[in-house]
Design a protein around this motif. Structure first.
Motif, PDB file in Angstrom:
ATOM      1  N   LYS A   1       0.832  -1.195   0.000  1.00 10.85           N
ATOM      2  CA  LYS A   1       0.000   0.000   0.000  1.00 10.85           C
ATOM      3  C   LYS A   1       0.877   1.261   0.000  1.00 10.85           C
ATOM      4  O   LYS A   1       0.637   2.198  -0.758  1.00 10.85           O
ATOM      5  CB  LYS A   1      -0.901  -0.028   1.236  1.00 10.85           C
ATOM      6  CG  LYS A   1      -2.144   0.759   1.135  1.00 10.85           C
ATOM      7  CD  LYS A   1      -2.947   0.574   2.410  1.00 10.85           C
ATOM      8  CE  LYS A   1      -4.419   0.725   2.123  1.00 10.85           C
ATOM      9  NZ  LYS A   1      -5.212   0.637   3.332  1.00 10.85           N
TER      10      LYS A   1
ATOM     11  N   GLU B   1       2.652   1.653  -3.456  1.00 14.79           N
ATOM     12  CA  GLU B   1       1.757   2.166  -4.500  1.00 14.79           C
ATOM     13  C   GLU B   1       1.530   3.668  -4.331  1.00 14.79           C
ATOM     14  O   GLU B   1       1.512   4.424  -5.296  1.00 14.79           O
ATOM     15  CB  GLU B   1       0.429   1.416  -4.477  1.00 14.79           C
ATOM     16  CG  GLU B   1       0.522  -0.006  -4.966  1.00 14.79           C
ATOM     17  CD  GLU B   1      -0.790  -0.756  -4.789  1.00 14.79           C
ATOM     18  OE1 GLU B   1      -1.811  -0.120  -4.416  1.00 14.79           O
ATOM     19  OE2 GLU B   1      -0.785  -1.973  -5.019  1.00 14.79           O
ATOM     20  N   ARG B   2       1.348   4.081  -3.089  1.00 15.21           N
ATOM     21  CA  ARG B   2       1.130   5.502  -2.805  1.00 15.21           C
ATOM     22  C   ARG B   2       2.369   6.326  -3.186  1.00 15.21           C
ATOM     23  O   ARG B   2       2.262   7.387  -3.794  1.00 15.21           O
ATOM     24  CB  ARG B   2       0.818   5.687  -1.327  1.00 15.21           C
ATOM     25  CG  ARG B   2       0.539   7.099  -0.951  1.00 15.21           C
ATOM     26  CD  ARG B   2       0.087   7.202   0.489  1.00 15.21           C
ATOM     27  NE  ARG B   2       0.114   8.588   0.892  1.00 15.21           N
ATOM     28  CZ  ARG B   2       0.564   9.040   2.032  1.00 15.21           C
ATOM     29  NH1 ARG B   2       1.009   8.180   2.935  1.00 15.21           N
ATOM     30  NH2 ARG B   2       0.560  10.305   2.310  1.00 15.21           N
TER      31      ARG B   2
END
Length: 74
Positions: free
Chosen positions: A4, A7-8
């Motif tokens: 997560k 990806e950010r």
């Protein structure tokens, strides 16, 4: 680092290939300047040629005859 966060981070900081080249703005400015100078030189040459044609036409034209006005005697 979890997926997560990774990806950010990729969204926030895009890959280098997506960014413009360093100095591309200066290249664009320089190209615009060169184009403007070329256009100015072309227009100057056209203006000088036009002025030369006009001056030749005026020189070739017959001069107007001057008419003397009669002076009234008092």
């Amino acid at each position: 680092m979890n997926d997560k966060d990774k990806e950010r981070a990729e969204r926030v900081f895009p890959q280098q290939s997506d960014r413009y080249e360093k100095g591309s703005a200066m290249t664009l400015i320089q190209e615009a300047s060169v184009a403007q100078k070329a256009k100015s030189a072309r227009l100057r040459a056209e203006r000088m040629a036009r002025d030369a044609r006009e001056s030749e036409a005026l020189a070739a034209a017959k001069p107007k005859k001057r008419v003397k006005k009669a002076v009234a005697k008092a």
